[in-house]
Design an enzyme around this catalytic site. Structure first.
Site, PDB file in Angstrom:
ATOM      1  CG  HIS A 244       2.598  -6.263   0.213  1.00  0.00           C
ATOM      2  ND1 HIS A 244       2.918  -6.529   1.516  1.00  0.00           N
ATOM      3  CD2 HIS A 244       3.468  -5.304  -0.189  1.00  0.00           C
ATOM      4  CE1 HIS A 244       3.935  -5.769   1.894  1.00  0.00           C
ATOM      5  NE2 HIS A 244       4.287  -5.012   0.882  1.00  0.00           N
TER       6      HIS A 244
HETATM    7  C1  BDR Z   1       0.058  -2.537   0.196  1.00  0.00           C
HETATM    8  O1  BDR Z   1       0.389  -1.175  -0.004  1.00  0.00           O
HETATM    9  C2  BDR Z   1       0.696  -0.944  -1.351  1.00  0.00           C
HETATM   10  O2  BDR Z   1       1.860  -0.170  -1.481  1.00  0.00           O
HETATM   11  C3  BDR Z   1       0.812  -2.290  -2.027  1.00  0.00           C
HETATM   12  O3  BDR Z   1       0.304  -2.211  -3.338  1.00  0.00           O
HETATM   13  C4  BDR Z   1      -0.018  -3.195  -1.167  1.00  0.00           C
HETATM   14  O4  BDR Z   1      -1.366  -3.218  -1.589  1.00  0.00           O
HETATM   15  C5  BDR Z   1       1.082  -3.137   1.138  1.00  0.00           C
HETATM   16  O5  BDR Z   1       1.054  -2.483   2.366  1.00  0.00           O
END
Ligand code: BDR
Ligand code: CA
Length: 318
Positions: A244
């Site tokens: 992500h």
């Molecule tokens: C987001 O949630 C977190 O666990 C990750 O770092 C990312 O920013 C993804 O949904």
């Protein structure tokens, strides 16, 4: 003619993918990281702050200041991130940081950096890789400083696919939906990189191998990504996990690898089944300005090739 690097603040909750995002920013000469600010999210803010210091030291960049931010969301209870392990780095053991975080609060530092940018006649890009608590407070405390924000580029939201922490909600937005609504109603130019885009960025074994060089940084990234595999081809269409937060950095460095659509974004912040859902007004039915660019498609192979190159820059001797 040389182009000046883009000045950014990275607001984050490291976190495996946040940490890789920080490293990629450090390996990208197009960007100048003016501060790393932390927030409660994947891990408690104290752990995330310590991780940010460790990651900067790993890359030999402890000259960049780390500023600890809010230890809870505006209203909601903490919501720990899955997949990051108890230390936030999927078990990767990095040495205790030799440097300390500043005693200045993250929100105060953001304000100081924005004021300085205003005096210099420039504007800052704020990258949010976690819940938006710090930025929402900044906007409430110092609304006049919004004029010095170029764009807010964020990993967050889910539009045409299900959420990852609730049926319709993505983690960063669900962790502080009130803060997200403050940000998306502030009239700022924003870019959202939602799950719709990040689920196209799967850490397949070949991509992980390309990012895991023999140097210190490559080894650390490889170890963290070894724990990122969701092992759910049915849901994600590939082995690996969605990478992500690094997409925020890739968007700034190589925007041609991303397709976006304009819309206004609303966040469901009521205490409902859909709390944390991001809702896009694609056809201007609300009359609100289309001030958000929402990433809909990415060139994943191009982005992972970029990631591998930028990480190699941090391990020059290998
Ligand atoms: C987001 O949630 C977190 O666990 C990750 O770092 C990312 O920013 C993804 O949904
Ligand atoms: Ca994050």
């Amino acid at each position: 003619m040389t182009t000046q690097p883009l000045p950014i603040i990275i607001d984050c909750d490291p976190g495996v993918d946040d940490s890789i995002g920080i490293l990629l920013a450090l390996g990208s000469p197009e960007l100048e990281v003016r501060a790393v600010t932390t927030v409660n999210g994947n891990v408690p803010v104290a752990t995330g702050t310590s991780n940010a210091l460790r990651i900067l030291e790993l890359a030999g960049r402890s000259d960049i200041g780390v500023y600890r931010g809010c230890d809870r969301a505006l209203l909601n209870k903490p919501l720990a991130g899955k997949f990051h392990g108890p230390n936030g780095l999927a078990g990767l053991q990095l040495p205790e940081p030799e440097t300390n975080a500043s005693t200045q609060h993250a929100v105060d530092r953001m304000a100081q950096e924005l004021r300085r940018a205003g005096e210099q006649g420039t504007r800052l890009t704020i990258c949010t890789l976690g819940p938006m608590t710090n930025l929402a407070l900044l906007l409430r405390l110092h609304p006049e400083l919004a004029a010095h924000v170029d764009r807010v580029v964020s990993m967050g939201g889910a539009f045409r696919i299900p959420g990852n922490r609730a049926l319709t909600a993505e983690f960063n937005i669900l962790a502080d939906p009130h803060a997200a609504q403050v940000v998306y109603s502030a009239g700022l130019q924003t870019v959202l990189i939602p799950l719709d885009a990040t689920h196209q960025a799967m850490t397949t074994p070949q991509r992980v191998a390309a990012m895991s060089g023999p140097g210190r940084v490559g080894q650390a990234v490889g170890q963290m990504l070894a724990h990122w595999d969701r092992n759910d081809v049915q849901r994600y269409g590939a082995r690996g996990g969605p990478l992500h937060d690094p997409l925020v950095i890739a968007f700034l460095v190589a925007p041609a690898l991303f397709e976006t659509s304009p819309a206004h974004v609303f966040v469901e912040h009521g205490n409902s089944l859909c709390q944390g859902q991001t809702v896009a007004d694609w056809y201007n039915q609300s009359g609100e300005p289309a001030d958000a660019q929402i990433v809909t498609r990415i060139d994943a192979d191009g982005i992972f090739a970029l990631f591998a190159k930028r990480l190699q820059r941090l391990d020059p001797a290998t």
